[in-house]
Structure formats: structure tokens, C-alpha cells
Motif scaffolding. Structure first.
Motif, mmCIF file in Angstrom:
data_model
loop_
_atom_site.group_PDB
_atom_site.id
_atom_site.type_symbol
_atom_site.label_atom_id
_atom_site.label_comp_id
_atom_site.label_asym_id
_atom_site.label_seq_id
_atom_site.Cartn_x
_atom_site.Cartn_y
_atom_site.Cartn_z
ATOM 1 N N LEU A 14 51.791 -23.915 -81.223
ATOM 2 C CA LEU A 14 52.295 -24.928 -81.763
ATOM 3 C C LEU A 14 51.576 -25.834 -82.444
ATOM 4 O O LEU A 14 49.827 -25.538 -82.202
ATOM 5 C CB LEU A 14 53.352 -25.768 -80.627
ATOM 6 C CG LEU A 14 54.140 -24.564 -79.283
ATOM 7 C CD1 LEU A 14 54.076 -25.935 -78.374
ATOM 8 C CD2 LEU A 14 54.896 -24.774 -79.938
ATOM 9 N N ALA A 15 52.515 -26.155 -83.113
ATOM 10 C CA ALA A 15 51.195 -27.086 -84.230
ATOM 11 C C ALA A 15 50.967 -28.103 -83.643
ATOM 12 O O ALA A 15 51.640 -28.967 -83.026
ATOM 13 C CB ALA A 15 52.116 -27.269 -85.701
ATOM 14 N N ALA A 16 49.763 -29.268 -83.109
ATOM 15 C CA ALA A 16 49.290 -30.136 -82.417
ATOM 16 C C ALA A 16 50.221 -30.928 -83.524
ATOM 17 O O ALA A 16 50.762 -31.110 -84.455
ATOM 18 C CB ALA A 16 47.992 -30.536 -83.243
ATOM 19 N N PRO A 17 49.768 -32.392 -82.890
ATOM 20 C CA PRO A 17 50.742 -33.479 -83.880
ATOM 21 C C PRO A 17 50.273 -34.197 -84.702
ATOM 22 O O PRO A 17 48.757 -33.980 -84.951
ATOM 23 C CB PRO A 17 50.941 -34.576 -82.702
ATOM 24 C CG PRO A 17 50.572 -33.995 -81.070
ATOM 25 C CD PRO A 17 49.762 -32.776 -81.143
ATOM 26 N N ASP A 18 51.203 -34.144 -85.399
ATOM 27 C CA ASP A 18 51.034 -34.379 -87.121
ATOM 28 C C ASP A 18 49.824 -33.162 -88.224
ATOM 29 O O ASP A 18 49.499 -33.732 -88.952
ATOM 30 C CB ASP A 18 49.864 -35.827 -86.540
ATOM 31 C CG ASP A 18 51.248 -36.898 -86.063
ATOM 32 O OD1 ASP A 18 52.066 -37.270 -86.267
ATOM 33 O OD2 ASP A 18 50.212 -38.030 -85.229
ATOM 34 N N LEU A 108 61.266 -28.982 -85.418
ATOM 35 C CA LEU A 108 60.671 -29.243 -84.756
ATOM 36 C C LEU A 108 60.087 -30.092 -84.426
ATOM 37 O O LEU A 108 59.101 -29.697 -85.756
ATOM 38 C CB LEU A 108 60.440 -27.903 -83.966
ATOM 39 C CG LEU A 108 62.208 -27.093 -84.058
ATOM 40 C CD1 LEU A 108 62.166 -25.714 -82.624
ATOM 41 C CD2 LEU A 108 63.716 -27.941 -83.165
ATOM 42 N N THR A 109 59.760 -30.418 -82.965
ATOM 43 C CA THR A 109 59.042 -31.274 -82.885
ATOM 44 C C THR A 109 58.154 -30.791 -81.426
ATOM 45 O O THR A 109 59.544 -31.153 -80.841
ATOM 46 C CB THR A 109 58.685 -33.179 -83.463
ATOM 47 O OG1 THR A 109 58.392 -33.452 -84.792
ATOM 48 C CG2 THR A 109 56.809 -32.998 -82.862
ATOM 49 N N PRO A 110 57.089 -30.182 -81.042
ATOM 50 C CA PRO A 110 56.006 -30.215 -81.494
ATOM 51 C C PRO A 110 56.431 -28.455 -82.377
ATOM 52 O O PRO A 110 57.952 -27.593 -81.967
ATOM 53 C CB PRO A 110 55.110 -29.205 -80.714
ATOM 54 C CG PRO A 110 56.102 -29.640 -79.631
ATOM 55 C CD PRO A 110 56.962 -30.342 -79.547
ATOM 56 N N ARG A 111 56.145 -28.430 -83.453
ATOM 57 C CA ARG A 111 56.725 -27.124 -84.809
ATOM 58 C C ARG A 111 55.893 -25.580 -84.207
ATOM 59 O O ARG A 111 54.818 -25.935 -84.226
ATOM 60 C CB ARG A 111 55.902 -27.240 -85.868
ATOM 61 C CG ARG A 111 56.762 -26.928 -86.733
ATOM 62 C CD ARG A 111 56.028 -26.903 -88.501
ATOM 63 N NE ARG A 111 54.538 -26.570 -88.735
ATOM 64 C CZ ARG A 111 53.510 -27.150 -88.337
ATOM 65 N NH1 ARG A 111 53.852 -28.672 -88.577
ATOM 66 N NH2 ARG A 111 53.037 -26.938 -88.609
ATOM 67 N N ARG A 354 60.256 -22.751 -78.234
ATOM 68 C CA ARG A 354 58.959 -21.933 -77.888
ATOM 69 C C ARG A 354 58.853 -21.934 -79.614
ATOM 70 O O ARG A 354 58.191 -21.387 -79.736
ATOM 71 C CB ARG A 354 58.218 -21.517 -77.262
ATOM 72 C CG ARG A 354 56.813 -21.893 -76.884
ATOM 73 C CD ARG A 354 56.214 -20.946 -75.796
ATOM 74 N NE ARG A 354 55.074 -20.671 -76.448
ATOM 75 C CZ ARG A 354 53.632 -21.749 -76.587
ATOM 76 N NH1 ARG A 354 53.753 -22.770 -75.699
ATOM 77 N NH2 ARG A 354 52.555 -21.582 -76.927
ATOM 78 N N GLY A 355 59.644 -20.693 -79.865
ATOM 79 C CA GLY A 355 59.841 -19.596 -80.700
ATOM 80 C C GLY A 355 60.638 -20.452 -81.766
ATOM 81 O O GLY A 355 60.607 -19.938 -83.077
ATOM 82 N N GLY A 356 61.705 -21.732 -82.238
ATOM 83 C CA GLY A 356 62.193 -21.909 -83.280
ATOM 84 C C GLY A 356 63.047 -21.923 -83.057
ATOM 85 O O GLY A 356 63.263 -21.413 -84.584
ATOM 86 N N PHE A 357 64.046 -20.609 -81.878
ATOM 87 C CA PHE A 357 64.904 -20.002 -83.224
ATOM 88 C C PHE A 357 66.156 -20.566 -82.828
ATOM 89 O O PHE A 357 66.602 -21.133 -81.352
ATOM 90 C CB PHE A 357 65.301 -18.486 -82.043
ATOM 91 C CG PHE A 357 63.647 -17.763 -82.068
ATOM 92 C CD1 PHE A 357 63.379 -17.146 -83.677
ATOM 93 C CD2 PHE A 357 62.668 -17.954 -81.107
ATOM 94 C CE1 PHE A 357 62.589 -16.478 -83.466
ATOM 95 C CE2 PHE A 357 61.703 -16.866 -81.378
ATOM 96 C CZ PHE A 357 61.330 -16.028 -83.158
#
Lengths: 387, 387
Positions: A14-18, A108-111, A354-357
Motif C-alpha cells: 500500500l502507498a504511504a500517506p501522501d 483509494l486511501t491508502p492506495r 487491499r487490491g483495489g478491486f
């Protein structure tokens, strides 16, 4: 230390915040592409505007290169069919709206770090081919069949696993008629373009794109559930990395609107003049027929019902809708929301996984409506439009 | 306070150190798209794989919608030509490699915030149309002519300026034969796709993409230099925002290689097995014919001359090159570098400018060569490839 595949292939994260979009996500975004939203105006998406998502490389297949489709595994009569043999079967053409399972992920957040789609990973085409059920009937599926596994010619590594792209369908879906799965050899009346699976691909109307295996070379019937990477590791709805998760299957409902007025190049924000602004868009659901579209012009506080064009019998294609908006000066956020006959609709808050699906969060289109009659000193070019 | 265009349209800026790609850049990257690099294998880029960059929206032009091209300004006989009238002029087909002026921008530090291309904003097509010089001869250019201004049907706002997309060429370029500028109505033998300018666009062989005005509706001859936004504000090579800058014109040399082996889905890093690995790619220059391509397999420390395929008389199209690489286990970085007959070549260090234009920095392709004979425990899928 030797050099191993995992050195080139990091785990999912997952991407970190910001954290902005990284170089790896950008490399995917510049190769793959969405539908420019103004192209929602077309019933059938013109070539090159339909979304494309390729996991690995687009295989190079020369025009005159022979191609054979193997139909094997738990069947009584394994088949090896060239393109002429496939064309000898009855031909079906179906208009299908295809959407990437990862559409909406970058909102999404987190992305989840992967192909960073906003809302545009969609397109509609006329696919022509042979119903898969006819091929499987010809081969004779054994009674112990469980899954049908489809293998493409695209090869790569993903999260450390080297693989040909493979996905499966339960045997009842593969042989069913709602939807009728196709082995397609034509798109919009012409040969498949390379990026859409030339010379053969699977079409599973109503399912997200991962099921529509491109560059199809093998159909294998199995007597045990298929546990390949794209079935059991990728394309699962999970909250935590350790979850078994639910499989991603049919397309959740979504409505998108053609952004009105004209855009700013960089922000893509829209500009309109005050007055009657026609709004239009498309809506679809792979779960059940779309029954309604609502539109908000106040960032989701209130909703109005849009006029949905009559169903024309094309169950698997998007439907057009329209509405008129009386725009007043100021900043607005437009949204549209689809509902289907089973009551599925679109959330206003992100349906995180978590996968952004299957992220069918409602679209938000910022619009600036200018003051007055449209003459705007800041908007005058510093040159005459004609000498 | 009223609502003005500048509220939707921010000034140009540079990204902060370590600032990832933002939502605005991503929105551009998901609409526009590059050439997937494996498609460098094709002499002529298949439909849908050619790069696309649209400043505003792709105009919607119905199939049967009449279209008129105006040729006016400082001419003796202004013309208004429909498509049939244009087709009555002599027809020319030219194979042209087109590259976006912003190709390479996202590799810069600091990064100009705009369409974030890496290296893939290129494509080659066969364009068919009328030589512009014939239209201008028919109209009769006045002796005081200076520039020829081209106006597209695409409309938007950019850095606070509302505009139709407009670019000009000096009158000697517009009426010249090296290159011969075309008003094109066909691409690869078919009608122009919407995103490539349907029904008419300009083709200026050897020039970066911004000159090839799409959805062309007007050609106006002027007796003063054109000072429109896309000519004097955008598309200038500047070090500082206040510089007048140099105009972006012809395409600087570039070579790209087809990334060998297979990719990791996420990192796009390449994986090969040890041994002889064929390398191939394309090279082009809008300034002068390409005379050589060198390849490095050690991150630019040493270079070997690739074999350049014979010139086939198609001056404005890329040329294929190839070379064999003896790959040994380990991590490698591959690069290719083109040189043209005027001695222009590609830099190893970034040629920074504030707009991120004409960035022909050499490509870097990270490749992991695995140990041994190619069997790699980490690379074995956790499932059989066939049940």
C-alpha cells in the motif's frame, strides 16, 4: 548470492500517506490507458479509445502466423482448432461493456500500488466469435469437471511468480448462456487488434476484465478447483494480506458522465457558462440490468433521476442516460449513481479493499460555472483568432 | 469575488523534490497513452498503439457530419473546401514517425508538472492527404505572407487562457517539400480515428506532435508573426519562466529498444535467461537522416554499434536496428543512442528545460539475467500449467 526472480518482483504493498504516484505506477499508466470520458458519447467505443490493461507484454503475432486453440483436460475428445476451424462453428456477435477490475483503485486511501486507474477503465465493443459452450460440447466435458482454465500467450512475472496469464471459470459459467461466453476473433467487425488479444480472446459478458483472457491458446477442463496466481493470489477482495478473500467476478454497477463544457488542460476541471447544460453519460452493471441513474450537481447532497434510454435487448452493454442541469455561477461537483434490478448501487464512501478491486465509488466531476454571459476578461486569448 | 477561469487553471510549475506524480498528472496519463514498447516491433504502429496526446477533449464529430476547411487570411482566393473537394486534389501517402514534444518529461529533476511521459510518446503511421502547398497555391498566398496559422476544433483553457488549439508554421515551411506538409484525411488506409483528428489533421513530417494540428478547420495566412498561446507561451525551450525561449520545432534523434525477455508486472523490469539475447529497436530524427545506433549493455560505460536496416527512402519514418547481446547472470542496464547525419545525438545527462520539451535522454532498461539454465525455484508457479 544468485540472481532470482524475486529481485525484479516486489510484493504487493500500500502507498504511504501522501505518497504520490510512483515511477512504477506511472510506467503502467503510460502503457495502459482508459477511455477518455468524452468518448462515453459513442454507443460502441471507437478503436483505440477502449480501455486496455495488459499484465505483461502484448505478444507479437504476425498476420500470417498459424494459431491453434487446444481444448483439452477432462474431455472425451480433445480438440486442436485453427482459426478456420473455429470460424466453421456458429458465429455470435455480442455488444459488451468491459471494465477493469482495478478501475477506481487510485481513488483509494491508502492506495494499493498497482495500475493506477481513476474511473476510466471501461469500453464497449461488438465482439464476434464462437460460443465457448459449443466448443466444450464438441469436446465432450467429463461429468467430474469442476473448472475450465484459460491460458493466454502472455508471459511474465508477478509478485515473484513466473507465469503465463491464466484464469478459470466454473464449468457451469463456462457452459452457460447467461452470459454466453465467447471465444472471440473479431472486435467491431474487424480482426482483434494486438492489444485486445489478436488473434483470439475470451469474452465473459458481465464479468470484470481479468476473466476475458487475451491471446487465448488453451482451454483445459479440470476435475479440481484451479488455484493459479490470478485466481487465488490476485483478484481477491481482501481487507488484510493474509485473508483468503472473496473472488472478483461480475461487474458492480457504475454510472459515468461525460464531463460537460470544456476542460482545463492540466487540472481537467470543467468550465461551463450559466444556463441549461445538457448532461449525459452511460450506466452498466454486470450483476443485473440497470434500472435507474440518479445525478447530483451538489456534491452528493441531493439527487435527481436521470432519463434512462430504453433497454434495447443488449443486456451486456452500457445504457445511455441524460438530464438537463440549470447551471449557476460558482463551483459545483457533479456525480452520477447507477442502481440495478437486484438493488446493487454505488457507494458514496470508498469500498476499500487491499487490491483495489471493484471500486465503484461514485464519480466526482468538479465544474466551474463562470459569471455572467460568458465574456470573461481572464479568458480572452492575447491574440486574435483570425488575422 | 466572481468565478473566473483562473480559478480552474493554475500556472505552470515544477514538482518539489521527491514529489510523486499527482492526481492531475495521473488524470492526463490515464487518458493519453504511449506506445507499449514491445510495439516498436511493427514497421507501422497498429491502431490504438500509436501515442495520443490531446490538450482538451476529443471533439465529437458524427460520421455524417459535414466538415469544411477554410483557407483564408492573406490569400487572393479564400477557399472553403468540404471533404470531397479535398479528395479531388492529388493524394499523397507518407509514412511518418510522430513524437510528442513532451516525451521524456517525467524523467527530469525537477519535473515540470504536465503530461508525465517517460519515453513512449511515439508512433509511426501512413498518413494520406493533400499536400498543403497545393491548397495554398490554389488560394494564392500574398507576397507579404509571414506565417500560416492552423486552428483545430478542440477548445479548452490552459494556464488561464481560453482557446481553440492553434499553431503556426512559417510560410516557407508550410509551402515547402522537405518536409511536405499534408492535410491528412486517412491513417493507415482508413478514416482518421477520433483521437487522431477525425476528419482532418495536419501532418508536418519531422516535427514534434504539437505542430500536427488535429480536427483542422481553418488555415489562415498572416502578414505578422503568430503569437498564440501554443506558439509563444507553451512549446518553448526555457530555463526560467521569464525567458522568451526558443521554439520547439523538429524532432531530436532518439533510439528506443524493445525491452527483451519478459516483464515483471509492477516494476516493468525485464527478465532474461543467460545466453544470446536478440536486441532490436527503432531510431529516428526529424533533423536529418539517422546514420548510426549504438547500444550499451553496461549502463552507458561502453557502446557497440548496432546494425541499422537499410534506408528504404522513407525519410520521415523510424528505422529498425538490431544487435545480439550475450547476457550473463546479474543485473544490467541496456541503452540505445541514435546519431543523425548532422551529428545530432542523444545526451546521457538530462537536457533540462522548464517545459520538459525535446528531452531525448537515452533510454535505460533494467534487465535481470537469471542464474544457470533458466530453472529457478522462485520462478516456479505454485500450480501446474495444465491439469
Amino acid at each position: 548470492m544468485g540472481h532470482r526472480l524475486v529481485d525484479a518482483s516486489a510484493p504487493a504493498r500500500l502507498a504511504a500517506p501522501d505518497e504520490g504516484i510512483g515511477r512504477d505506477e506511472l510506467a503502467l499508466a503510460t502503457r495502459n490507458h482508459g477511455l477518455p470520458l468524452e468518448a462515453l458519447r459513442y454507443d460502441v467505443t471507437p478503436p483505440g479509445l477502449h480501455y486496455v490493461l495488459t499484465h505483461y507484454d502484448i505478444p507479437y503475432v504476425a498476420e500470417d502466423q498459424p494459431w491453434h486453440l487446444i481444448v483439452g483436460g477432462r474431455v472425451r475428445r480433445p480438440l486442436e482448432l485453427d482459426l478456420a476451424a473455429l470460424r466453421a462453428f456458429p458465429e455470435v456477435t455480442t455488444r459488451v461493456t468491459l471494465e477493469c477490475a482495478g478501475n477506481g483503485r487510485a481513488l483509494l486511501t491508502p492506495r494499493p500500488v498497482s495500475q493506477p486507474w481513476l474511473v476510466e477503465a471501461v469500453g464497449t465493443a461488438e465482439w464476434t466469435g464462437v460460443p465457448l459452450r459449443l466448443l466444450l460440447a464438441e469436446a465432450g466435458v467429463e461429468p467430474d469437471a469442476v473448472d475450465v482454465v484459460f491460458t493466454g500467450a502472455d508471459h511474465g512475472v508477478e509478485r515473484g511468480v513466473e507465469q503465463d496469464y491464466q484464469r478459470s471459470l466454473p464449468v457451469d459459467v463456462a457452459t452457460g448462456t447467461e452470459p454466453e461466453v465467447l471465444v472471440a476473433y473479431a472486435m467491431n467487425g474487424g480482426p482483434l487488434p494486438p492489444q485486445h488479444g489478436h488473434p483470439l480472446r475470451l469474452i465473459v459478458p458481465g464479468w470484470y476484465g481479468m476473466a476475458h483472457v487475451k491471446w487465448l491458446r488453451e482451454v483445459a477442463v479440470t476435475d479440481v478447483p484451479f488455484t493459479g496466481f490470478q485466481q487465488t493470489v490476485a483478484y481477491r477482495l481482501r481487507q488484510d494480506a493474509g485473508d483468503e478473500g472473496e473472488p472478483v467476478t461480475r461487474i458492480d454497477p457504475r454510472a459515468l458522465l461525460v464531463p460537460p463544457g470544456f476542460p482545463d488542460f492540466m487540472s481537467r476541471a470543467r468550465v461551463v457558462r450559466p444556463g441549461q447544460v445538457p448532461l449525459e453519460g452511460r450506466a452498466w452493471s454486470g450483476r443485473a440490468p440497470v434500472t435507474g441513474v440518479e445525478v447530483s450537481t451538489d456534491a452528493g447532497h441531493t439527487w435527481r433521476r436521470a432519463e434512462l434510454e430504453p433497454a434495447d435487448g443488449r443486456r451486456w452493454a452500457w445504457r445511455r442516460w441524460h438530464l438537463t442541469w440549470d447551471a449557476s455561477p460558482g463551483e459545483h461537483v457533479l456525480s452520477a449513481r447507477a442502481t440495478d434490478s437486484e438493488g446493487h448501487t454505488q457507494p458514496l464512501d470508498q469500498p476499500w479493499n487491499r487490491g483495489g478491486f471493484a471500486v465503484n465509488l461514485v464519480q466526482r466531476v468538479p465544474v466551474l460555472c463562470l459569471e455572467g454571459d460568458g465574456t470573461d476578461p481572464a479568458g480572452q486569448p492575447a491574440y486574435a483568432s483570425r488575422q
